[in-house]
Design a protein around this motif. Sequence first.
Motif, PDB file in Angstrom:
ATOM      1  N   LEU A 173       7.657  10.629   0.096  1.00 44.08           N
ATOM      2  CA  LEU A 173       8.294   9.710   0.387  1.00 44.08           C
ATOM      3  C   LEU A 173       7.466  10.112   1.950  1.00 44.08           C
ATOM      4  N   PHE A 174       6.536  11.028   2.259  1.00 46.78           N
ATOM      5  CA  PHE A 174       6.308  11.053   3.165  1.00 46.78           C
ATOM      6  C   PHE A 174       4.044   9.997   3.132  1.00 46.78           C
ATOM      7  N   SER A 175       3.781  10.272   1.862  1.00 45.68           N
ATOM      8  CA  SER A 175       3.043   9.112   1.847  1.00 45.68           C
ATOM      9  C   SER A 175       3.237   7.638   1.874  1.00 45.68           C
ATOM     10  N   GLY A 178       2.780  11.359  -6.048  1.00 48.27           N
ATOM     11  CA  GLY A 178       4.448  11.932  -6.523  1.00 48.27           C
ATOM     12  C   GLY A 178       4.032  11.733  -8.052  1.00 48.27           C
ATOM     13  N   ALA A 179       3.609  11.342  -8.629  1.00 51.72           N
ATOM     14  CA  ALA A 179       3.014  11.425 -10.199  1.00 51.72           C
ATOM     15  C   ALA A 179       1.452  12.593  -9.914  1.00 51.72           C
ATOM     16  N   LEU A 180       0.952  12.212  -9.312  1.00 54.55           N
ATOM     17  CA  LEU A 180      -0.431  13.629  -9.301  1.00 54.55           C
ATOM     18  C   LEU A 180       0.175  15.046  -8.880  1.00 54.55           C
ATOM     19  N   MET A 181       1.226  14.485  -8.132  1.00 60.70           N
ATOM     20  CA  MET A 181       2.266  16.045  -7.216  1.00 60.70           C
ATOM     21  C   MET A 181       2.350  17.024  -8.390  1.00 60.70           C
ATOM     22  N   ILE A 182       3.267  16.229  -9.543  1.00 55.31           N
ATOM     23  CA  ILE A 182       3.489  16.711 -10.439  1.00 55.31           C
ATOM     24  C   ILE A 182       2.543  17.206 -11.785  1.00 55.31           C
ATOM     25  N   LEU A 183       2.046  16.854 -11.859  1.00 51.54           N
ATOM     26  CA  LEU A 183       0.267  17.201 -12.173  1.00 51.54           C
ATOM     27  C   LEU A 183      -0.387  18.982 -11.791  1.00 51.54           C
ATOM     28  N   ALA A 199       1.009  -1.154  -0.091  1.00 49.45           N
ATOM     29  CA  ALA A 199      -0.064   0.130  -0.082  1.00 49.45           C
ATOM     30  C   ALA A 199       1.422   1.391   0.422  1.00 49.45           C
ATOM     31  N   GLY A 200       1.791   0.927   0.555  1.00 49.32           N
ATOM     32  CA  GLY A 200       3.025   2.150   0.721  1.00 49.32           C
ATOM     33  C   GLY A 200       3.469   2.672  -0.288  1.00 49.32           C
ATOM     34  N   ALA A 201       3.747   1.357  -1.547  1.00 44.74           N
ATOM     35  CA  ALA A 201       4.257   1.607  -2.702  1.00 44.74           C
ATOM     36  C   ALA A 201       3.704   3.295  -3.467  1.00 44.74           C
ATOM     37  N   LEU A 202       2.503   2.147  -2.770  1.00 40.78           N
ATOM     38  CA  LEU A 202       0.865   2.534  -4.354  1.00 40.78           C
ATOM     39  C   LEU A 202       0.918   3.700  -3.912  1.00 40.78           C
ATOM     40  N   ALA A 203       0.606   4.623  -2.860  1.00 42.00           N
ATOM     41  CA  ALA A 203       0.677   5.318  -2.233  1.00 42.00           C
ATOM     42  C   ALA A 203       1.619   6.344  -3.138  1.00 42.00           C
TER      43      ALA A 203
END
Length: 498
Positions: free
Chosen positions: A478-480, A443-448, A434-438
């Motif tokens: 990282l935090f997610s 990370g990808a969404l924050m770039i967008l 779950a951590g890997a997926l989060a």
Amino acid sequence: MMSQYIVIVLYFLGLGLLGYLASKRLHGLDDFFTGGKRLGCWVTALSTQATGESAWLLLGLTGLGALVGVSAFWVVLGELAGVGTAWFLMASPFHKATERCQALTTTDYLLHRFSKFTDIIRCVSVTALVVFCTIYAAAEIDATGAVLEHALGWNYYAGVLTGFLIVTLYCAFGGFLAVAWTDSVQGVMMMLALLLLPLAAWWSMNLPEGLWVAVESIDPALLTALGPGDPVIKGLEVIGMIAIGLGFIGTPHIFTRFLAVKSHKDIRHGRWVAILYTLLADSAAVLAGLLGRVLYTSAEQNPQQVLGNGGQNVLPMMTESFFPMFIVGFYIAAILAAIMSTFSSLLLQATSSVTCDWLYFHQRHQLSGTEAKQHSRNITWALALVALLLAVTVTRFLPEHTIFWFAVFGMSGITATFSPMMLLALFWRGFSSAGALAAMVSGALMILVGKLWLQQLNEVGIYFQALETLPLAFVVSLFSGWAASLIWPDESPVMVSG
């Protein structure tokens, strides 16, 4: 002009020869995507640095040195930190882990590392790689057209098509080995070009009081840690410059080299080659920019009006000032080398993701060598065509978005999606599925979010533009990953590293 053409044609023929020789060693997917896992330390180190640096090293960092002065050395510090982290801390554990599970790709490794949500992780990984690698590759295709247009007077579209055909041909027929070999040659060309330029400029320029006095006479702020401009904005820009080094930490198109290296001994030797390359090439680029600023501008002039947007014309201007035409041809070839090394690596990374991690995830070992090669080549051409169409479309219909904007967007997307997750996966046993997926999704969404919203906000958008999107996205990822792993741990943690 003829001597320039001769140098560039010889360069293109050399790429073709390496692609042909590599094609003779291809027998199946293992050879096409990892070169049979037999890369030596020099090829691994040089190809890694050529891929990671791109044309931004020759055109962008020299221009940055001209515009902001010694504060551009923050980029050197950031890249040394990123390269050092990748080679000294992550390369060996990653290589050992991929050896244990016989992975062909970084996604392959992730699917063995995590026990849950493997189909979703695979889908997110493939989607992110195809989208961001294609965007980044489109930026490199566009850069090829721009260089051939400005340097040789070609039609832009002819230049774009030339770069597209050459890179796609040697990628499709030579696979990973062709990419690694050509990247190594291109890395050497980039290094020689950057080391030679400031030496020739210093020898030719008359600076009786020294470089620093000459720079100070133009603008004393060029010799400060933050550079000229508002201190808050410049401080955020420094963070952004240091964060450029994050692009070496865990990104698949870089870490594929660690997966394909022959032995741990080659990693131990290659790390020093990579560090020395980064220190010399990046420092030389900044020094060349400073010398160009002294040579072409005065205290009263706007440097971008003389040196181009972002100072990106300083290297071509200096080569024409100090070298004969056949050497200028070598510099044009070096710029093309920087572009093509990144384009080829991104293209092959996207191809391997579609082929290994998606289409043949369950059946790749049932394919014959001939079938595997043909399918991989077809996918390479298809993805390259998508990148070509994207590059031409952006140039034709979205001229307000520079291709550099798309290059940063693609690079940041790859880094934010994979780098934080790879750090946690290699060094924290408690990092869960779950951590890997989060981590990947956030990370990808924050770039967008950063590129398309935060940077466009009134009043505060300028600060996000100065910081760039990657540092914030990296921290959020990282935090997610950490928080999700604590909330939803795996019942039985699996392989980490070592």
